[in-house]
Design a protein around this motif. Structure first.
Motif, PDB file in Angstrom:
ATOM      1  N   TYR A 192     -20.663 -77.305  52.728  1.00  0.00           N
ATOM      2  CA  TYR A 192     -20.939 -77.268  51.288  1.00  0.00           C
ATOM      3  C   TYR A 192     -20.496 -75.919  50.738  1.00  0.00           C
ATOM      4  O   TYR A 192     -20.095 -75.025  51.496  1.00  0.00           O
ATOM      5  N   PHE A 193     -20.560 -75.764  49.433  1.00  0.00           N
ATOM      6  CA  PHE A 193     -20.067 -74.530  48.812  1.00  0.00           C
ATOM      7  C   PHE A 193     -20.874 -74.230  47.553  1.00  0.00           C
ATOM      8  O   PHE A 193     -21.742 -75.020  47.139  1.00  0.00           O
ATOM      9  N   ARG A 194     -20.586 -73.088  46.974  1.00  0.00           N
ATOM     10  CA  ARG A 194     -21.297 -72.662  45.771  1.00  0.00           C
ATOM     11  C   ARG A 194     -20.538 -73.121  44.532  1.00  0.00           C
ATOM     12  O   ARG A 194     -19.305 -73.064  44.491  1.00  0.00           O
ATOM     13  N   ALA A 195     -21.289 -73.548  43.533  1.00  0.00           N
ATOM     14  CA  ALA A 195     -20.693 -73.948  42.257  1.00  0.00           C
ATOM     15  C   ALA A 195     -21.506 -73.359  41.111  1.00  0.00           C
ATOM     16  O   ALA A 195     -22.726 -73.170  41.230  1.00  0.00           O
ATOM     17  N   ASN A 196     -20.828 -73.072  40.014  1.00  0.00           N
ATOM     18  CA  ASN A 196     -21.495 -72.588  38.790  1.00  0.00           C
ATOM     19  C   ASN A 196     -22.335 -71.338  39.049  1.00  0.00           C
ATOM     20  O   ASN A 196     -23.418 -71.178  38.503  1.00  0.00           O
ATOM     21  N   TYR A 197     -21.821 -70.485  39.932  1.00  0.00           N
ATOM     22  CA  TYR A 197     -22.387 -69.180  40.265  1.00  0.00           C
ATOM     23  C   TYR A 197     -23.707 -69.257  41.024  1.00  0.00           C
ATOM     24  O   TYR A 197     -24.007 -68.410  41.833  1.00  0.00           O
ATOM     25  N   LEU A 198     -24.498 -70.304  40.776  1.00  0.00           N
ATOM     26  CA  LEU A 198     -25.892 -70.311  41.220  1.00  0.00           C
ATOM     27  C   LEU A 198     -26.273 -71.543  42.042  1.00  0.00           C
ATOM     28  O   LEU A 198     -27.303 -71.519  42.724  1.00  0.00           O
ATOM     29  N   LEU A 199     -25.454 -72.615  41.986  1.00  0.00           N
ATOM     30  CA  LEU A 199     -25.879 -73.896  42.557  1.00  0.00           C
ATOM     31  C   LEU A 199     -25.104 -74.248  43.827  1.00  0.00           C
ATOM     32  O   LEU A 199     -24.146 -73.575  44.203  1.00  0.00           O
ATOM     33  N   ARG A 200     -25.546 -75.317  44.468  1.00  0.00           N
ATOM     34  CA  ARG A 200     -24.872 -75.828  45.662  1.00  0.00           C
ATOM     35  C   ARG A 200     -24.056 -77.072  45.307  1.00  0.00           C
ATOM     36  O   ARG A 200     -24.465 -77.844  44.427  1.00  0.00           O
ATOM     37  N   ALA A 201     -22.965 -77.242  46.002  1.00  0.00           N
ATOM     38  CA  ALA A 201     -22.095 -78.404  45.755  1.00  0.00           C
ATOM     39  C   ALA A 201     -21.420 -78.803  47.063  1.00  0.00           C
ATOM     40  O   ALA A 201     -21.375 -78.025  48.016  1.00  0.00           O
ATOM     41  N   ALA A 202     -20.890 -80.021  47.105  1.00  0.00           N
ATOM     42  CA  ALA A 202     -20.229 -80.503  48.323  1.00  0.00           C
ATOM     43  C   ALA A 202     -19.252 -81.610  47.970  1.00  0.00           C
ATOM     44  O   ALA A 202     -19.407 -82.305  46.956  1.00  0.00           O
ATOM     45  N   VAL A 203     -18.242 -81.771  48.824  1.00  0.00           N
ATOM     46  CA  VAL A 203     -17.348 -82.935  48.741  1.00  0.00           C
ATOM     47  C   VAL A 203     -17.984 -84.050  49.563  1.00  0.00           C
ATOM     48  O   VAL A 203     -18.276 -83.873  50.750  1.00  0.00           O
TER      49      VAL A 203
END
Length: 820
Positions: free
Chosen positions: A760-771
């Motif tokens: 997973y990775f970081r999105a929008n500076y503050l949140l978590r995201a994943a493909v």
């Protein structure tokens, strides 16, 4: 057994006396009442979600969403069950009501230290009273700084272990040092432990010098080796605590800035102005001798007899109005924003410290003096930047801590130790009575001379005006409707009241010193028996400090448990939001100081909250997106479902739902890459979080190789909520990028898709995201920090080893004392 009681009866008697003192002072605690402590109430609010799941699961979660969108529970409340000291501290707390447990630790620990230093039980009891009842030891308790007070309470016992080791009692010294270092660290107030470490560096430096001078470096080296191993053992016992704290510290406001253009936050550590905000005034040092030298506490204390009240009555106001106005006047005039009371060590105790400088010989005196002076200089902070800036800029980790006045905890322990050593030296059978009396007179001339001069001409030496006096005067003139002469008369009356408080306590200090000197003179000249003389001196010290402590921690601070429980009662608007069955959303409470108050955390998963070490990324978002105006896009991406605002009457609270909140997770259509953190922060300043995600280009390889598309027919939803285990189900007709409204913290969160680990990775500076892969799948987010689980295993090993060393040390001591 009867032999053992005969040898140790006096120690048992003195400890029982300490318990009786605590029973009398804290009698409401034994009546089922509880201490109203502001920081404890804040802590209870921040721990609300943790305690809920601790009760449900039998263990606390490692993550909570009750404040700042989410953070680890390491620095809020966590048990660490593999750590033996967790159970020791729990046992102490279960045995005695709060705050009796802490005060008993103050007293017994100091008594133990002074016995190790070779003082008689009666004299050791005097020293225990002097340290235990020192003003700030009680002020810490009153404010609810329980961890801080507990950490300070273990200082004397750590020193006792060190001195036992330096005396060649290696097994016992190692056991005592290891145990109390472990307890000290487990108290979880690293700042206090750090200040003790600075004092111990000075001690070891002086011991090394004398060892070199006396050609005993080999023996000293052996002692140092034992102490280092003991300290390592204490660290190992707390591996879970220290590892998680260290790891979290790198991502907290104590760590490095993420934004290169951030002028609001330092690149590493705390902002200096913030760290030095609570700096002791240079002249404020006189409170060590005269408690009300700077007006005492910030809380109102004037009454109908005050000069302020009389000045208002003289203008035609009735006495009730005048008294009410006087009670709002700030008597504290020092440089700190506010204070709960003065640092006061006891007038006669401080006199004995000065006397000790003349009469005590040897290396221990130089350590006590050096540590005291350095702690005072460091406590000055911004008011004496020569030393403070040196430590802040160059001494490792010093810039991680705020409220530098707390350095005075070292002086508060060193002063009573040297004071007791002075009595010991003065009353030794071999002492030269004439020389001792001469030095006693010299000390009296110095201390009483200063007090008499201050009593006679206080306004010559002090202004009795706060730094903001001119602003205060302007406010008074406005209140008086532009009548400048009236405002000036109130200000002048307030200064006279401050002078009156100063003089009253100066006279009080003179009386205690004169009585103490009289008793000590009688002891030196053998006019009274030593035990009786020491008992009287103990009563002088206790009366002085007891009466002072009662100004700040008294029976009125205790309330019935029912009243305390009412403090956390939800408002009507809170109850309305609590009826929402959605398991996970956030609330922004604007009816309070949302980023400085813990109130909302008691009931909601809040955007705001209160904690001294929040995540740095979150603080940067607060600085950039919520200061001045609130960024609605950022609030939406954090799934802020409700806003609480102040009603039109300025008191009641009203609620507004947010229809644009994104929900717990969603698929985005596009990715916008940012070259650095600055671009990432700028990217979320204005964007549509439901359609696009701002991602740092370091994560590009995790996305570009996955053939990501836009889901034309898909959905994702949260199916099960637990603070450190969240479950989702989703359907997607393509590989998609999902953003989760969960705080990014890379040290512990693991993502599983159908049970298989997934990056997973970081999105929008503050949140978590994943493909996420195409199809129907189940997702789990698990918080599984290695630092905690492996740290707990190390703690268990350290705890077993410490227990074995304690058993061996006790066995050896018993065997040594058995007759041949």
């Amino acid at each position: 057994m009867s032999n053992w009681f005969k040898k140790n009866g006096i120690h048992i008697g003195i400890i029982l006396f300490f318990l009786i003192l605590c029973f009398v002072y804290f009698s409401p605690a034994f009546q089922g009442k509880v201490l109203m402590q502001s920081d404890v109430q804040k802590a209870a609010a921040t721990q609300s979600e943790i305690m809920k799941y601790n009760e449900l699961d039998g263990k606390a979660p490692l993550w909570t969403n009750s404040m700042f969108g989410g953070m680890p529970t390491y620095q809020i409340w966590l048990k660490y069950p593999s750590n033996i000291t967790t159970h020791i501290i729990d046992g102490i707390k279960a045995s005695f009501p709060n705050p009796v447990d802490i005060v008993l630790l103050y007293l017994i620990g100091t008594y133990f230290l002074l016995i190790v230093l070779g003082l008689s039980p009666w004299l050791a009891a005097v020293g225990a009273l002097a340290f235990g009842f020192s003003s700030y030891n009680f002020i810490f308790i009153e404010a609810g700084h329980s961890n801080q007070a507990m950490a300070i309470a273990f200082f004397p016992s750590i020193l006792a272990g060190i001195f036992l080791t330096l005396k060649g009692k290696y097994w016992l010294g190692a056991a005592v040092t290891g145990l109390f270092v472990a307890l000290e660290i487990r108290s979880n107030h690293i700042q206090m432990t750090y200040y003790l470490f600075i004092a111990l560096l000075i001690l070891m430096g002086i011991e090394c010098f004398y060892a070199y001078k006396n050609k005993t470096l080999n023996t000293f080296g052996k002692s140092v080796g034992v102490l280092v191993l003991s300290a390592i053992l204490g660290v190992a016992v707390n591996a879970g605590t220290l590892w998680t704290t260290y790891e979290y510290g790198q991502f907290s406001t104590r760590g490095k800035s993420n934004i290169t253009t951030d002028n609001l936050r330092p690149n590493n550590g705390l902002d200096k102005d913030y760290a030095f905000q609570w700096s002791q005034g240079v002249g404020e040092t006189f409170t060590l001798l005269i408690p009300n030298a700077y007006g005492g506490a910030s809380q109102p204390m004037l009454d109908a007899e005050s000069n302020v009240a009389k000045a208002i009555v003289a203008k035609g106001a009735d006495i009730n109005q005048a008294t009410g106005f006087a009670q709002q006047m700030p008597v504290y005039w020092g440089p700190k924003p506010f204070t709960s009371g003065p640092w006061y060590f006891g007038a006669f105790v401080l006199f004995l410290f000065i006397f000790g400088l003349f009469i005590v010989k040897g290396k221990l005196k130089w350590w006590l003096l050096s540590a005291t002076i350095l702690s005072i200089l460091l406590a000055f902070g911004k008011n004496f930047s020569l030393v403070s800036d040196l430590f802040f800029n160059y001494f490792p980790l010093y810039n991680k801590f705020r409220s530098v006045e707390f350095n005075l905890v070292i002086a508060s322990l060193c002063v009573p130790i040297l004071a007791c050593m002075a009595i010991f030296e003065a009353t030794k059978p071999s002492a030269d009575v004439k020389d001792v009396v001469k030095k006693l007179k010299t000390s009296a001339y110095i201390v009483l001379g200063i007090l008499v001069a201050l009593l006679a001409i206080p306004s010559v030496l002090f202004s009795f005006k706060a730094d903001n006096h001119q602003e205060f005067l302007t406010q008074l003139n406005q209140i008086a409707g532009g009548d400048n002469s009236f405002g000036q008369s109130i200000a002048s009356a307030l200064i006279e009241d401050r002078i009156s408080l100063f003089r009253a306590d100066a006279l009080r200090s003179i009386l205690f010193i004169v009585v103490g000197i009289g008793v000590l003179w009688a002891l030196i000249n053998k006019k009274i028996a030593q035990p009786l003389g020491l008992i009287i001196i103990g009563l002088v010290v206790l009366t002085d400090l007891w009466s002072l402590d009662k100004r700040y921690l008294n029976d009125e601070k205790f309330v019935a448990k029912a009243i305390m429980n009412q403090q956390a009662k939800p408002r009507e608007v809170d109850e309305f939001i609590l009826r929402d069955r959605d398991p996970h959303f956030r609330v922004l409470d604007l009816s309070i100081s949302t980023f400085q108050s813990a109130d909302a955390s008691a009931f909601h998963k809040t955007i705001g909250g209160y904690h001294a070490a929040k995540l740095k990324r979150f603080q940067e978002v607060v600085d950039k997106q919520f200061t001045g105006s609130l960024n609605q896009d950022v609030l939406d991406m954090m799934n802020t479902k409700y806003f609480i605002t102040t009603g039109k009457d300025g008191q009641s609270a009203s609620m507004q739902s947010n229809g644009t909140a994104t929900g717990n997770a969603w698929f985005v259509n596009a990715i916008q890459y940012a070259k650095n953190n600055d671009e990432e922060m700028n990217g979320i300043s204005s964007f549509d979080p439901i359609k696009e995600a701002i991602v740092h280009e370091e994560f590009k390889p995790l996305i570009e190789g996955e053939k990501v598309g836009v889901a034309t027919n898909g959905s994702i939803k949260l199916t099960s909520y637990h603070p450190d285990l969240m479950k989702y189900e989703y359907t997607a007709d393509k590989n998609v990028v999902a953003v989760f409204s969960e705080i990014w913290y890379p040290k512990g969160w693991n993502l599983y898709v159908d049970g298989e680990p997934k990056s997973y990775f970081r999105a929008n500076y503050l949140l978590r995201a994943a493909v996420l892969p195409v199809g129907n799948h189940k997702i789990e987010w698990k918080f599984e920090p290695t630092s905690y689980f492996l740290g707990e295993n190390i703690s268990l090993f350290g705890s077993i080893l410490l227990s074995l060393i304690l058993i061996i040390a006790i066995y050896r001591e018993i065997a040594r004392k058995q007759p041949a």
